[in-house]
Design a protein around this motif. Structure first.
Motif, short mmCIF file in Angstrom:
data_model
loop_
_atom_site.label_atom_id
_atom_site.label_comp_id
_atom_site.label_asym_id
_atom_site.label_seq_id
_atom_site.Cartn_x
_atom_site.Cartn_y
_atom_site.Cartn_z
N LEU A 1 -27.24 141.21 59.67
CA LEU A 1 -27.95 140.99 58.38
C LEU A 1 -28.44 142.34 57.96
CD1 LEU A 1 -28.82 137.19 57.94
CD2 LEU A 1 -26.61 138.45 57.57
N PRO A 2 -28.37 142.29 56.44
CA PRO A 2 -28.72 143.50 56.41
C PRO A 2 -30.11 143.49 55.81
CG PRO A 2 -27.12 143.83 54.98
CD PRO A 2 -26.75 142.51 56.07
N ILE A 3 -30.97 143.90 55.79
CA ILE A 3 -32.52 144.14 54.87
C ILE A 3 -32.52 144.83 54.84
CG2 ILE A 3 -33.08 141.54 56.36
CD1 ILE A 3 -35.12 142.66 57.77
N GLY A 4 -34.06 145.56 53.49
CA GLY A 4 -35.06 145.77 53.76
C GLY A 4 -34.50 146.98 52.71
N LYS A 5 -35.23 148.51 52.46
CA LYS A 5 -34.84 149.28 50.80
C LYS A 5 -33.26 149.74 51.36
CE LYS A 5 -36.22 153.49 48.26
NZ LYS A 5 -37.75 154.12 48.77
N ASN A 6 -32.42 149.77 50.79
CA ASN A 6 -31.17 150.18 50.50
C ASN A 6 -30.19 149.73 51.96
OD1 ASN A 6 -31.48 152.37 48.18
ND2 ASN A 6 -32.23 153.80 49.97
N ASP A 7 -31.11 148.11 52.50
CA ASP A 7 -30.87 147.30 53.21
C ASP A 7 -30.13 148.61 55.18
OD1 ASP A 7 -30.11 145.29 52.16
OD2 ASP A 7 -27.93 145.85 51.18
N ARG A 8 -31.75 149.28 54.88
CA ARG A 8 -31.52 150.67 56.24
C ARG A 8 -31.44 149.86 57.51
NH1 ARG A 8 -36.15 153.81 54.74
NH2 ARG A 8 -37.52 152.72 54.41
N HIS A 9 -31.68 148.72 57.35
CA HIS A 9 -32.72 147.98 58.46
C HIS A 9 -31.80 146.62 58.84
CE1 HIS A 9 -36.35 150.01 57.61
NE2 HIS A 9 -36.54 149.36 57.12
N GLY A 10 -31.59 146.07 59.97
CA GLY A 10 -31.06 144.56 60.39
C GLY A 10 -31.76 143.90 60.97
N PHE A 11 -31.36 142.23 60.67
CA PHE A 11 -32.13 141.37 60.61
C PHE A 11 -31.07 140.04 61.75
CE2 PHE A 11 -32.94 137.02 58.85
CZ PHE A 11 -34.19 136.62 59.68
N ILE A 12 -31.62 139.36 62.41
CA ILE A 12 -31.23 138.48 63.08
C ILE A 12 -31.74 137.18 62.94
CG2 ILE A 12 -30.01 137.11 65.43
CD1 ILE A 12 -28.19 139.98 66.14
N ALA A 13 -31.78 135.32 62.83
CA ALA A 13 -32.31 134.37 63.09
C ALA A 13 -32.14 133.50 63.61
CB ALA A 13 -33.23 134.46 61.39
N GLU A 14 -32.74 132.78 64.46
CA GLU A 14 -32.34 132.21 64.86
C GLU A 14 -33.63 130.55 64.81
OE1 GLU A 14 -32.57 130.70 70.08
OE2 GLU A 14 -31.45 132.28 69.70
N VAL A 15 -32.57 129.56 64.47
CA VAL A 15 -33.24 128.17 64.76
C VAL A 15 -32.39 127.15 65.30
CG1 VAL A 15 -33.24 126.20 62.81
CG2 VAL A 15 -33.44 128.13 61.56
N VAL A 16 -33.80 126.57 66.00
CA VAL A 16 -33.26 125.33 67.33
C VAL A 16 -34.02 124.19 66.53
CG1 VAL A 16 -33.88 124.60 69.60
CG2 VAL A 16 -33.21 126.69 69.04
N ILE A 17 -33.24 123.17 66.50
CA ILE A 17 -34.13 122.01 65.66
C ILE A 17 -33.66 120.47 66.95
CG2 ILE A 17 -33.84 119.71 64.30
CD1 ILE A 17 -31.61 121.83 62.81
N GLU A 18 -35.19 120.73 67.69
CA GLU A 18 -34.67 119.35 69.46
C GLU A 18 -35.72 118.42 68.59
OE1 GLU A 18 -34.45 121.86 72.84
OE2 GLU A 18 -35.93 122.15 71.57
N GLY A 19 -34.82 116.86 68.16
CA GLY A 19 -35.80 115.55 67.39
C GLY A 19 -36.26 116.62 66.29
N SER A 20 -37.57 115.80 66.74
CA SER A 20 -38.88 116.81 65.05
C SER A 20 -39.12 117.35 65.16
CB SER A 20 -39.56 115.70 64.92
OG SER A 20 -40.43 115.85 66.49
N VAL A 21 -38.86 118.47 65.88
CA VAL A 21 -39.56 120.00 66.28
C VAL A 21 -38.04 121.03 65.36
CG1 VAL A 21 -40.31 121.95 67.98
CG2 VAL A 21 -40.76 119.12 68.33
N LEU A 22 -38.83 121.88 64.43
CA LEU A 22 -37.76 123.02 64.49
C LEU A 22 -38.87 124.74 64.51
CD1 LEU A 22 -36.01 123.94 61.23
CD2 LEU A 22 -37.55 125.71 62.01
N SER A 23 -37.66 125.53 65.72
CA SER A 23 -38.41 126.19 65.53
C SER A 23 -37.85 127.45 65.20
CB SER A 23 -38.18 126.62 67.76
OG SER A 23 -38.65 125.14 68.16
N ALA A 24 -38.30 128.47 65.22
CA ALA A 24 -36.92 129.51 64.64
C ALA A 24 -37.88 130.74 65.04
CB ALA A 24 -36.96 129.72 63.40
N THR A 25 -36.63 131.89 65.28
CA THR A 25 -37.14 132.65 65.85
C THR A 25 -35.96 134.05 64.78
OG1 THR A 25 -37.08 132.37 67.75
CG2 THR A 25 -37.25 134.84 67.42
N ALA A 26 -36.99 135.18 64.48
CA ALA A 26 -36.90 136.43 63.52
C ALA A 26 -36.68 138.07 64.44
CB ALA A 26 -36.92 136.38 62.11
#
Length: 200
Positions: free
Chosen positions: A41-66
């Motif tokens: 995904l594009p982010i930042g001023k004028n969309d010049r940077h990139g970004f990938i996020a990940e979410v893992v849901i296991e039972g009652s635990v939500l983990s996220a990485t960006a």
């Protein structure tokens, strides 16, 4: 310094809870389980940077990485943010699930020396009011503002809403907002960012 190496906006952050309390079965099973990931995904001023996020849901635990990248094609990693929270409540509604998570640490790791130099030169904005940043050394930014994002203190109760769209999910807050609504309610609209299921 190479001006083409973008200094990423601090995009989402991951946590490391040392212990996640056992929760009622309903809270563990109401949220869709599995691993979900965004496109580049594009982010930042004028969309010049990139970004990938990940979410893992296991039972009652939500983990996220960006993962932030220097350019909008997600080529050169610049900053990694890690988070892990405990789901305390989850209630299925007609077309969404309201849930409350207890937040853990938000951990930033700077991956390029140029980015580290930038954070140390801009302590009051990108640098999260922390000096002495080192490349490859994780730091907890819980309770800090890393412009333009403000992260809650460890142990905060954060309300969010999740929408299921086939093999995709989206949230009201996650991955770019970590603040409760002013009225203490759940977010009314879904983020435009979709996470696609990549594994169970």
């Amino acid at each position: 310094m190479n001006k083409n190496i973008a200094f990423p906006l601090s995009a989402l952050a991951l946590l490391t809870l040392t212990a996640v309390p056992a929760l009622p079965v309903a809270a563990q099973t109401s949220l869709p389980q599995g691993r979900y990931k965004t496109a580049c995904l594009p982010i930042g001023k004028n969309d010049r940077h990139g970004f990938i996020a990940e979410v893992v849901i296991e039972g009652s635990v939500l983990s996220a990485t960006a993962q932030s990248y220097a350019h909008d094609d997600c080529d050169v990693p610049t900053v990694e943010v890690d988070y892990r929270g405990a789901i305390e409540e989850a209630r299925r509604q007609e077309n969404h699930i309201d849930f409350v998570q207890r937040t853990g640490p938000f951990v930033y790791t700077l991956l390029l020396p140029e980015v580290t130099t930038y954070y140390n030169a801009n302590v009051d904005s990108a640098g999260c009011a922390l000096d002495g940043w080192e490349t490859g050394v994780p730091r907890d930014v819980s309770g800090k503002t890393c412009a333009p994002y403000t992260f809650p203190e460890v142990g905060s109760r954060l309300k969010d809403r999740l929408w299921i769209k086939g093999d995709r999910i989206s949230f009201g807050h996650l991955p770019l907002s970590w603040q409760n609504e002013a009225d203490g309610g759940f977010p009314e609209t879904s983020s435009s960012i979709d996470f696609v299921r990549v594994s169970d």
